[in-house]
Design a protein around this motif. Sequence first.
Motif, PDB file in Angstrom:
ATOM      1  N   ALA A  81       0.836  -1.211   0.000  1.00  0.00           N
ATOM      2  CA  ALA A  81       0.000   0.000   0.000  1.00  0.00           C
ATOM      3  C   ALA A  81       0.868   1.258   0.000  1.00  0.00           C
ATOM      4  O   ALA A  81       0.579   2.221  -0.721  1.00  0.00           O
ATOM      5  N   LYS A  82       1.940   1.254   0.784  1.00  0.00           N
ATOM      6  CA  LYS A  82       2.831   2.417   0.825  1.00  0.00           C
ATOM      7  C   LYS A  82       3.485   2.658  -0.533  1.00  0.00           C
ATOM      8  O   LYS A  82       3.613   3.801  -0.979  1.00  0.00           O
ATOM      9  N   ALA A  83       3.893   1.573  -1.182  1.00  0.00           N
ATOM     10  CA  ALA A  83       4.511   1.698  -2.513  1.00  0.00           C
ATOM     11  C   ALA A  83       3.501   2.249  -3.522  1.00  0.00           C
ATOM     12  O   ALA A  83       3.822   3.120  -4.343  1.00  0.00           O
ATOM     13  N   ASP A  84       2.249   1.760  -3.453  1.00  0.00           N
ATOM     14  CA  ASP A  84       1.200   2.240  -4.364  1.00  0.00           C
ATOM     15  C   ASP A  84       0.905   3.723  -4.132  1.00  0.00           C
ATOM     16  O   ASP A  84       0.734   4.493  -5.086  1.00  0.00           O
ATOM     17  N   ILE A  85       0.842   4.128  -2.862  1.00  0.00           N
ATOM     18  CA  ILE A  85       0.556   5.526  -2.538  1.00  0.00           C
ATOM     19  C   ILE A  85       1.653   6.437  -3.072  1.00  0.00           C
ATOM     20  O   ILE A  85       1.376   7.474  -3.687  1.00  0.00           O
TER      21      ILE A  85
END
Length: 354
Positions: A81-85
């Motif tokens: 999720a952090k990478a996607d954000i």
Amino acid sequence: MFDKLNALAQRMDELEARLAEPGLYDDPSRAAKLLKERNELEPIIQAFRACQKARRAQEDALDMLSDPDMKELAQEELQQAKADIARLEDELKLLLLPKDPNDDKNIFVEIRGGAGGEESALFAADLYRMYTMYADKRGWQTEVMSASETELGGYKEIVFRVAGDKVYSRLKFESGVHRVQRVPETESQGRVHTSTTTVAVLPEAEEVDFYIDPKDLRIDTFRSSGAGGQHINKTSSAIRVTHIPTNTVVECQDERSQHKNKDKALRVLRARLYEAEEEKQKAAIAADRRSQVGTGDRSERIRTYNFPENRVSDHRIKLTLYKLDQFLNGDMDEILDALIAADTAEKLKAQGEA
């Protein structure tokens, strides 16, 4: 940024509702305007909604961390999720950059011989060939508006139109002084000469973009000069249009029809006046930042073409390629992509400082 994105999402909902109204398409121009706005917003809203989804996934993963049985899975989902954000926020920053309103326009390219006499005119012909070959590779159409040839096959000046998908966005950084270093055909001792040719890229202006009052025009006819056979010598089909308030003059003699020459001349005139008006507006903005890739000023030396070393160097981004032969055959994308990337980086920097 997210306040702006929320406002754009609301605007998207409004557009969707208005486009669903049954009577909208009774007014095709209004419908087209709303469809265009919706299509421009769509990639921004898609990225925004994907970012919102990734943020929700991050919150869910954080909640799951407190459960020992789910901790390992939660950590994996949190990392994703952090990478996607991060990826989506970077994408949104690019999508929200101010768009050049001319990027989708067709263009007129004006190439003129500069310092160097006949050698400069011959290089103007080389540049014309380069741009037309690049246009062919991208499936664009070209049309000569006016040309003044020299005896050796060069151009004192050539003006041509390029039409296609996002033409201005690709070629707008070509305006400026192009310097050539090579041994001229007329040089008997093999010495390398330096000469220059100027290029101006003008976005094509429609009547809705820039209105010209017919009372401000003086239109003269005259006989064409140069190659063309007996017809050229017998008819006054060439057109000279003068915009009296600015003393801007455009001549066109390429067509046999006086009407076609007048139409071409007016299209070029409108583009020149539109560009001049845009330049005045830019100059009026005191805090106007100068882009890393240059000002677009046609007096600025932007590139050197060195034939002995097979080298092309763009001075604005300090990029040198040792494949001049390929570049002159229309393989321009490596430098054009680098120019666009540098301009985007400068805009992102300015946005961060604002």
